[in-house]
Design an enzyme around this catalytic site. Structure first.
Site, PDB file in Angstrom:
ATOM      1  N   LYS A  24       5.743   5.709  -5.551  1.00 56.68           N
ATOM      2  CA  LYS A  24       4.848   5.988  -4.425  1.00 56.68           C
ATOM      3  C   LYS A  24       5.488   6.939  -3.424  1.00 56.68           C
ATOM      4  O   LYS A  24       4.831   7.828  -2.909  1.00 56.68           O
ATOM      5  CB  LYS A  24       4.462   4.675  -3.737  1.00 56.68           C
ATOM      6  CG  LYS A  24       3.315   3.977  -4.435  1.00 56.68           C
ATOM      7  CD  LYS A  24       2.901   2.739  -3.690  1.00 56.68           C
ATOM      8  CE  LYS A  24       3.907   1.629  -3.903  1.00 56.68           C
ATOM      9  NZ  LYS A  24       3.465   0.331  -3.396  1.00 56.68           N
ATOM     10  N   ARG A  64       9.650  -1.406 -16.257  1.00 57.50           N
ATOM     11  CA  ARG A  64       8.574  -0.634 -15.638  1.00 57.50           C
ATOM     12  C   ARG A  64       8.256   0.588 -16.492  1.00 57.50           C
ATOM     13  O   ARG A  64       9.045   1.004 -17.339  1.00 57.50           O
ATOM     14  CB  ARG A  64       8.862  -0.269 -14.189  1.00 57.50           C
ATOM     15  CG  ARG A  64      10.136   0.444 -13.908  1.00 57.50           C
ATOM     16  CD  ARG A  64      10.452   0.480 -12.411  1.00 57.50           C
ATOM     17  NE  ARG A  64       9.538   1.277 -11.614  1.00 57.50           N
ATOM     18  CZ  ARG A  64       9.022   0.852 -10.455  1.00 57.50           C
ATOM     19  NH1 ARG A  64       9.306  -0.330  -9.988  1.00 57.50           N
ATOM     20  NH2 ARG A  64       8.230   1.632  -9.755  1.00 57.50           N
ATOM     21  N   GLU A 109       2.367  -3.435  -2.515  1.00 53.48           N
ATOM     22  CA  GLU A 109       2.651  -3.185  -1.113  1.00 53.48           C
ATOM     23  C   GLU A 109       1.665  -2.095  -0.679  1.00 53.48           C
ATOM     24  O   GLU A 109       1.610  -1.037  -1.322  1.00 53.48           O
ATOM     25  CB  GLU A 109       4.100  -2.678  -1.017  1.00 53.48           C
ATOM     26  CG  GLU A 109       4.637  -2.710   0.375  1.00 53.48           C
ATOM     27  CD  GLU A 109       6.075  -2.164   0.447  1.00 53.48           C
ATOM     28  OE1 GLU A 109       6.761  -2.130  -0.602  1.00 53.48           O
ATOM     29  OE2 GLU A 109       6.471  -1.776   1.544  1.00 53.48           O
TER      30      GLU A 109
END
Ligand code: ATP
Ligand code: MG
Length: 569
Positions: free
Chosen positions: A281, A271, A46
């Site tokens: 982020k 992850r 994204e």
């Protein structure tokens, strides 16, 4: 300078043995007839921030699989949230993927390329009676979703006629309604044990400018609707994502099955989490906007551009991703494993030169005042191909203040009154006397050298235990050395926070310290991005903010074993 700190944690690690569960699954499919060339993966960031080392794991996995099997990997920007996205991020992400050593299949793609198709498919779902326009507010929808143990409640608009939903949806698109007035929902099952399946929202109204489609759209598709259709449109057969999307898989499959589209398959993996830093982020943005760090590429950040600026190599990051492997078990990885990989690679490629960070002056009494010896020294004794450089030696030198002790303990093998050491590649040196100022601070060490020891040995074969790095005081070039420590004071920056605190409470106030470096002259020629070892001090890279007059060196990582590295020479 603290030599212990320079010795930073060193942790050997084994390469993962065998293949991970995803590659095993692909191997089985190939056995069953899958054409390896039809393997299609994608990396779907994204564009709402810079990539970090966690993304590197996903990049190495997706691009790595495509490369290994002869398939393809697309780069697709998941740009369905107009408010948070920016072309700055799009450009930075492409630069980072390429820097990591990967090239995507064809042009970069964008979920927004599919807005038209997504819209048509949404209308198709409505026509099939599989989606409806809901007039409830976001709060009402939230409140009627139910819980893990209780079913949700049907919306009063759930049985709205197909024609009416279609009409409303078209008018939503035409901009007739304000943000939040209506949403499009899939009509699945409000009693599903999987909350994701309880009539999920597919479209919402957002009167916002999009970085690519401008003001064309005022309705935007949600992730769950967009992602599977984008994957399917690109014939992605291995859609690899992190574990938090596990519950979304059922919806992913429902959308593709209901619309009869190419059956992309989602597979989840754990992850990456790392001790001593944060991989999110949103939190990294906070560190940047609140100016806790100098920018996205601050060398203390785990962003790809931060690691690049620090001097990490793409090879080291790929090696790290290979070593951590891929599994379904969540875990935290030690930061020192990444440092280990960096050291391993730099040990092979970085030339070794000399610089002194915290100097004390050495005056060699028996060395002629105006004489200069130019020593030809290898840039890397283990790799003659790297060539050599010339290093001047003269009467006044600088050595590391830590390398001298006036009253040393018995195990101290460096310089002390009456003791002899070797100066790297040059001469033996003996300390005769300590010169102090009125306050008792050492200003110089009066020494003698043995002219017979040129190059580092003597005809009588006498042994010295310590070897010191040094620079000629007269020829030394000054530079700024930036020494980094971990960004946070604890492994998990979010652990044990008191009310009202956030992770910034645990920022390490000493994560950056600046020192003056006195370097041998050859170092003045190194350019931004170049990586070198300062002997015994660590690996450094030239920072892009360096000027011709004044270089800035970032310490990438300390040395594995300061003393073993400098074995008698
Ligand atoms: P963040 O939480 O940092 O915002 P994200 O998952 O929202 O991360 P995306 O841009 O959506 O970031 O991620 C692109 C891809 O990278 C996704 O497939 C995602 O699963 C993967 N990814 C993101 N963070 C990690 C991580 N820490 N480890 C492994 N893969 C990750
Ligand atoms: Mg995301």
């Amino acid at each position: 300078m603290n030599m212990e700190a320079a010795n930073a944690a060193d942790k050997p690690a084994e390469k993962t043995v065998g293949k991970d569960f995803i590659r095993n699954k692909i191997d089985l499919a190939i056995k069953d007839g899958l054409d390896p060339q039809s393997i299609q993966t994608r990396f779907p960031p994204e564009p709402n921030g810079y990539l970090h080392i966690g993304h590197a794991k996903s990049i190495c996995l997706n691009f790595g699989i495509a490369k290994e099997y002869g398939g393809k990997c697309n780069l697709r920007f998941d740009d369905t949230n107009p408010v948070k996205e920016d072309t700055e991020y799009v450009d930075a992400i492409q630069e980072d993927v390429r820097w990591l050593g990967f090239e995507w299949n064809g042009e970069a793609r964008y979920a927004s390329d599919y807005f038209e198709r997504l819209y048509e498919l949404a209308e198709q779902l409505i026509s099939m009676g599989k989606a409806y326009v809901d007039s409830q507010s976001a709060e009402e929808i939230q409140a009627t979703r139910g819980t893990l143990t209780e079913p949700g409640k049907d919306s009063p608009y759930r049985e709205r006629a197909v024609a009416e939903s279609l009409d409303l949806f078209r008018r939503m698109k035409a901009g007739e309604f304000p943000d939040g007035a209506l949403v499009l929902r899939a009509k699945i099952d409000m009693a599903s044990p999987n909350v994701v399946m309880r009539d999920p929202v597919l479209y919402r109204i957002r009167h916002a400018h999009h970085h690519r489609t401008g003001d064309k759209w005022c309705i935007y598709p949600m992730y769950d609707f967009t992602h599977c259709i984008s994957d399917s449109t690109e014939h992605v057969n291995y859609s690899l994502c992190s574990l938090e999307f596990e519950n979304n898989r059922e919806l992913y499959d429902w959308v593709l099955r209901t619309l009869g589209l190419f059956p992309s398959q989602q597979t989840e993996f754990a992850r990456l989490n790392m001790n001593g830093t944060l991989l999110s982020k949103r939190k990294l943005i906070q560190l940047v906007t609140q100016k806790h760090v100098a920018g996205w590429d601050d060398p203390r950040l785990p962003t790809i551009c931060g690691l690049r600026r620090r001097g990490y190599t793409p090879e080291a990051i790929r090696d790290f991703c290979e070593r951590i492997g891929v599994s379904r078990a969540n875990s935290r990885v030690e930061y020192s494993l990444l440092e280990f990989c960096v050291r391993e690679h730099l040990n092979k490629i970085a030339p070794r030169l000399m610089a002194v960070l915290n100097p004390v002056k050495v005056i060699i009494e028996n060395y002629p005042e105006n004489q200069v010896d130019w020593f030809e020294m290898p840039l890397n004794p283990e790799d003659p191909d790297q060539g050599s450089r010339k290093v001047p030696f003269c009467r006044e030198l600088l050595i590391e203040r830590d390398d001298f002790m006036e009253n040393p303990p018995s195990k101290f093998h460096r310089l002390a009154p009456g003791k002899e050491v070797r100066l790297r590649y040059a001469y033996y040196l003996t300390c005769k006397e300590v010169q102090k100022d009125a306050n008792g601070n050492i200003v110089a060490l009066i020494c003698t050298y043995d002219p017979e020891s040129k190059g580092g040995g003597t005809p009588d074969g006498r042994k010295v235990k310590g070897t010191l790095h040094w620079v000629s005081a007269r020829h030394a070039v000054k530079a700024e050395a930036r020494l980094y420590d971990r960004l946070f004071t604890q492994d998990d920056p979010e652990e044990g926070l008191a009310e009202g605190q956030d992770f910034t409470t645990n920022l390490n106030p000493d994560s950056l310290s600046v020192a003056e470096a006195w370097m041998e002259p050859a170092l003045a020629a190194y350019k931004p991005g170049d990586r070198v070892q300062f002997e015994r001090l660590g690996y450094f890279s030239v920072d892009p903010d360096s000027t011709a007059e004044r270089k800035i060196f970032n310490r990438i990582v300390g040395l594995k074993d300061t003393w073993a590295k400098i074995a008698a020479k």
